[in-house]
Design an enzyme around this catalytic site. Structure first.
Site, mmCIF file in Angstrom:
data_model
loop_
_atom_site.group_PDB
_atom_site.id
_atom_site.type_symbol
_atom_site.label_atom_id
_atom_site.label_comp_id
_atom_site.label_asym_id
_atom_site.label_seq_id
_atom_site.Cartn_x
_atom_site.Cartn_y
_atom_site.Cartn_z
ATOM 1 N N ASP A 59 33.019 44.391 46.073
ATOM 2 C CA ASP A 59 33.641 44.351 44.719
ATOM 3 C C ASP A 59 33.844 45.859 44.101
ATOM 4 O O ASP A 59 32.829 46.480 44.048
ATOM 5 C CB ASP A 59 32.573 43.669 43.744
ATOM 6 C CG ASP A 59 33.097 43.555 42.239
ATOM 7 O OD1 ASP A 59 34.305 44.135 41.920
ATOM 8 O OD2 ASP A 59 32.083 43.022 41.529
ATOM 9 N N LYS A 112 40.039 52.650 39.185
ATOM 10 C CA LYS A 112 40.797 51.403 39.309
ATOM 11 C C LYS A 112 41.812 51.315 38.294
ATOM 12 O O LYS A 112 42.947 50.303 38.711
ATOM 13 C CB LYS A 112 39.740 50.203 39.154
ATOM 14 C CG LYS A 112 40.053 48.968 39.708
ATOM 15 C CD LYS A 112 39.087 48.012 39.493
ATOM 16 C CE LYS A 112 39.415 46.620 40.044
ATOM 17 N NZ LYS A 112 38.392 45.664 40.273
ATOM 18 N N GLU A 125 39.042 38.110 42.261
ATOM 19 C CA GLU A 125 37.591 38.089 41.601
ATOM 20 C C GLU A 125 37.211 36.996 41.111
ATOM 21 O O GLU A 125 36.118 36.605 41.342
ATOM 22 C CB GLU A 125 37.432 39.601 40.756
ATOM 23 C CG GLU A 125 37.680 40.909 41.603
ATOM 24 C CD GLU A 125 37.970 42.141 40.451
ATOM 25 O OE1 GLU A 125 37.905 41.873 39.321
ATOM 26 O OE2 GLU A 125 38.043 43.059 41.133
ATOM 27 N N ASP A 181 36.446 36.467 33.202
ATOM 28 C CA ASP A 181 35.981 37.494 34.004
ATOM 29 C C ASP A 181 36.548 38.706 33.325
ATOM 30 O O ASP A 181 37.711 39.126 33.263
ATOM 31 C CB ASP A 181 36.731 37.628 35.510
ATOM 32 C CG ASP A 181 36.287 38.806 36.344
ATOM 33 O OD1 ASP A 181 35.472 39.686 35.636
ATOM 34 O OD2 ASP A 181 36.560 38.825 37.444
#
Lengths: 620, 196
Positions: free
Chosen positions: A25, A87, A184, A206
């Site tokens: 992850d 990210k 994800e 999420d």
């Protein structure tokens, strides 16, 4: 007494060989690596017992690169060279990066993807991410006792093609064999669904450090089918920190801050945000470089009021996803909460109101994605146990299209199409005598190309001049199981072709991309590889046959030792023929060549002698 | 001792395409691929089941560590299965596909002639959508009404394609349904705008 296992003749089972596979992850704030051990997915910890690796990379003047906790501790001291939340920059141009004004970095506005100038030179977000992945790779290889066979890396479901490609490139740069990019929320659904033997419609909400995803899945008889996904690729816990930070600056009436002080107060804001999850009030105290002290109290209510709008931003995408799935709220059986930001009470409250039910928070929102990814990696690597007969069907989050006249986007593959998917569309020329066509591939839901994300431009050239509307250009889009796109174009009346794997244009100019395209004009790169492989396989097979024939005739020319050496190399070559790398086969062929040099010489001698003898006989 | 050069590595999976090519033949039409009769009426539960069976065999996740060539074929087959499933699942796409298989050209691009009454009706739908474009509840109600209407037309289409077998009439009905589909999408877009 133990029973002896006897297999059917000719079907002796190979000894169980467990292949080392992990799920990673790669998060905005923290990253994790997990694997399946004895049938159970577990997060792998570092030497100090920490599972979470802060996604922070610091470049030092002495040439060292520090990643994780140590880098995180230094961020306020060296903000320009300590990259956090990288990210958010993956596959993004400078204009797409939000809060640029509060970022301490020395950005380079390079085409396609931003880059950052550090003491160790200019770094692309792909390189920074690769540093994080390298640390996790080393951790996993140490824990599992050897090189990894394959890795699954997770990405936000709402990541576009450029962001996905950048993530895959980071994996390759870190020396990982990326088996799959996994969304994800889908990873979380696997972990939750398998654990709870869940059946029915589930929503996964999420909210991570920098991204928001909502996915609606149908879980049925071991099939995880994503029905729709939506989200916001630039909304996450970071934004809550920023909001609180701005509030503090205003409240304390601070003058414009240095990069160091900005980072310091952002870190303090994040800590206060986390503290407010379980407490009514938090204090933010800091001493700035100027010596000025900041000491502000913030209540949970104040924090919730100032960030309510951020939470509200998740409602629209949630409604859209549900409608795209063709469902009503009442049909959703459970809402799985993922991502550290879902710990905030007002987020849980708003989700509960929206879905009309209490969300499921019985799993660790920080770890569930990595655990799901590990489960998927284990199966993809071939460690499929009898209970692992499940299947995953995912979708692309954003529509793909091409630019048509007037700057309009023509949709070719609609969002939420199950992948892999391919679609072809025909286009034509608009001018008499037009011999080339520029194809601009875009991704997004907006009507105007200018509002969509530009993925690639390429040109189809060399078809003969025709009247306007006579040419028939067929553009084929193929999206693979990673959600990555390749495009091919072909003019139907002449057969002129062009194809490209859509690579984000980071660091590359349009001219360079055009050049790459020209290079791949005749043969797609893959085809070149495939052809080379075929050639070497044929060559290797020929070599084996020829050598075997020679041995049948003249093996007596070799000593027992020499013969064994030749046979060993032949056997080695035989084994390489089923591999996918032509260079491996080539080098095995070369080794056989070397091992048979002497043999070939002696055979040559013998045949010369034989020939001479023959002539003698003839001449007799 | 014979040289056993081409021995398969131990534990290798059985050659996948001897198996998959039996189930996914690229020459089959979508109906054949899913093992259902070429007709408009369809058993959707059976369709879903067959879809899962097919993807279980061909999906790229089953070939993640296979050689490139096999991975590519798996992607093509899985793409093909997805395409067929999406076509058969949507009544409109299914109808168009049946007409296509029967060699009927429904002339969707060129034949836009519609009965005046139908066009009036369409205009009235459009006006109602415009009038309610700010009210999500009203839009949802309109959408429900629209789907009731189109549902009746689909029943007619079912007769024309499966019972009476009147391809000409079915083409006309299919063209009508495209108008309904468009209205439905417009309502969706309006709702999406309101949620943004």
């Amino acid at each position: 007494m133990a029973l002896l296992q006897i297999s059917e003749p000719g079907q002796s089972p190979a000894p169980h060989e467990h292949r080392r596979a992990v799920g990673i992850d790669l998060g905005t704030t923290n990253s994790l690596v997990a694997t399946v051990r004895n049938g159970i997915a577990v997060v792998l910890n570092d030497h100090d017992g920490y599972g979470l690796l802060p996604s922070v990379v610091r470049y030092l003047r002495d040439g060292r690169t520090v990643t994780g906790r140590e880098a995180e501790a230094d961020q306020a001291r060296d903000p320009k060279n300590t990259i956090v939340s990288v990210k958010r920059f993956m596959g993004r141009g400078l204009k797409d990066v939000v809060h640029v004004e509060n970022s301490p970095y020395d950005f380079l506005d390079t085409p396609g993807m931003v880059q950052i100038r550090t003491v160790l030179g200019v770094k692309s977000p792909v390189e920074v991410s690769a540093e994080i992945l390298k640390v996790l790779r080393a951790r996993a290889e140490e824990a599992l006792g050897g090189e990894l066979m394959g890795t699954v890396i997770t990405v936000p479901a709402y990541f576009d093609d450029a962001q996905r490609q950048a993530t895959k490139d980071a994996g390759k740069l870190a020396g990982l064999n990326v088996l799959r990019l996994l969304n994800e929320p889908t990873a979380a659904a696997i972990a939750y669904g398998l654990d709870n033997a869940a059946e029915g419609i589930y929503a996964v909400y999420d909210l991570g450090g920098g991204t928001f995803d909502i996915s609606i899945l149908k879980l049925s008889k071991g099939v995880f089918e994503v029905m729709a996904t939506n989200g916001d690729a630039a909304l996450g816990g970071d934004d809550f920190d920023q909001r609180l930070f701005c509030w503090v600056v205003e409240r304390a009436k601070l003058a414009p801050l240095s990069a160091e002080d900005t980072r310091l107060l952002l870190t303090k804001s994040r800590a206060a945000k986390e503290f407010l999850t379980a407490n009514a009030e938090a204090r933010i105290s800091a001493i700035l470089i100027s010596g000025e002290t900041v000491d502000v109290a913030v209540t949970q209510k104040e924090f919730q009021d100032m960030t309510r709008q951020l939470v509200a931003k998740t409602l629209g995408p949630s409604r859209k996803a549900l409608r795209d799935a063709g469902l009503q709220w009442s049909e959703v059986k459970g809402v799985v909460m993922v991502g550290g930001a879902t710990r905030m009470p007002h987020v849980q409250q708003m989700v509960a109101e929206l879905f009309g039910q209490t969300p499921l928070t019985n799993l660790d929102p920080d770890k569930v994605v990595a655990l799901g990814a590990a489960t998927q990696a284990n199966v993809l690597a071939g460690n499929r146990a009898s209970g692992d007969d499940w299947l995953l069907l995912d979708v692309i989050p954003l529509s793909l299209g091409v630019e048509t006249m007037g700057g309009l986007a023509e949709r070719v593959i609609p969002r939420n199409s199950t992948i892999p998917v391919a679609r072809a569309q025909e286009f034509t020329t608009y001018k008499n005598g037009q011999t080339a066509m520029s194809i601009h591939v875009v991704q997004g839901e907006r009507e105007l190309v200018a509002d969509c994300r530009s993925l690639a431009r390429f040109e189809l050239r060399g078809f003969p001049p025709m009247v306007a509307g006579a040419a028939r250009i067929r553009v084929t889009f193929q999206v693979d199981a990673d959600g990555l796109l390749s495009v091919a174009a072909r003019e139907a009346t002449t057969g002129v072709e062009a194809a490209i794997a859509v690579k984000p244009s980071y660091g590359l100019t349009d001219e360079q991309i055009t050049q790459m395209l020209r290079d791949s004009f005749d043969h797609a790169r893959e085809d070149v590889h495939l052809r080379a492989l075929k050639e070497q396989q044929v060559e290797g097979g020929r070599m084996i046959e020829a050598t075997e024939a020679a041995l049948r005739e003249d093996a007596d020319l070799l000593s027992a030792q020499e013969l064994a050496a030749v046979r060993a190399e032949l056997e080695a070559l035989g084994k390489t023929l089923s591999c996918t790398d032509h260079r491996t086969i080539k080098s095995a062929i070369e080794r056989v060549n070397r091992a048979t040099e002497t043999f070939a010489g002696r055979r040559m001698d013998r045949s010369v002698k034989r020939a001479l003898t023959g002539r003698k006989v003839e001449s007799l | 001792m014979p040289l056993n050069a081409r021995r398969e590595p131990k534990g290798a999976r059985p050659p996948p395409f001897s198996r998959t090519s039996m189930t996914v033949d690229l020459n089959q039409n979508h109906f054949e691929l899913f093992g259902v009769p070429v007709q408009f009426a369809i058993d959707t539960a059976g369709l879903d089941r067959r879809y899962r069976e097919l993807q279980r065999e061909v999906h790229p996740d089953r070939f993640a560590t296979a050689p490139d060539a096999e991975r590519r074929v798996s992607m093509q087959l899985a793409t093909r299965v997805n395409e067929a499933y999406q076509t058969l699942k949507s009544p409109l796409r299914r109808a168009v596909y049946i007409l296509q298989l029967r060699g009927v050209d429904p002339k969707f691009e060129t034949n836009t002639a519609m009965p005046a009454g139908f066009l009036m009706e369409q205009m009235s739908w459009r006006e109602r959508i415009e009038a309610d474009s700010e009210k999500p509840e009203a839009l949802l109600q309109l959408q429900a009404g629209l789907r009731d209407e189109s549902g009746k037309i689909y029943e007619k289409l079912h007769d024309q394609l499966d019972q009476g077998r009147d391809d000409e009439a079915a083409s006309q009905t299919t063209r009508m349904l495209m108008f309904y589909e468009k209205l439905d999408n417009e309502i969706d877009d309006k709702l999406a705008e309101l949620e943004a």
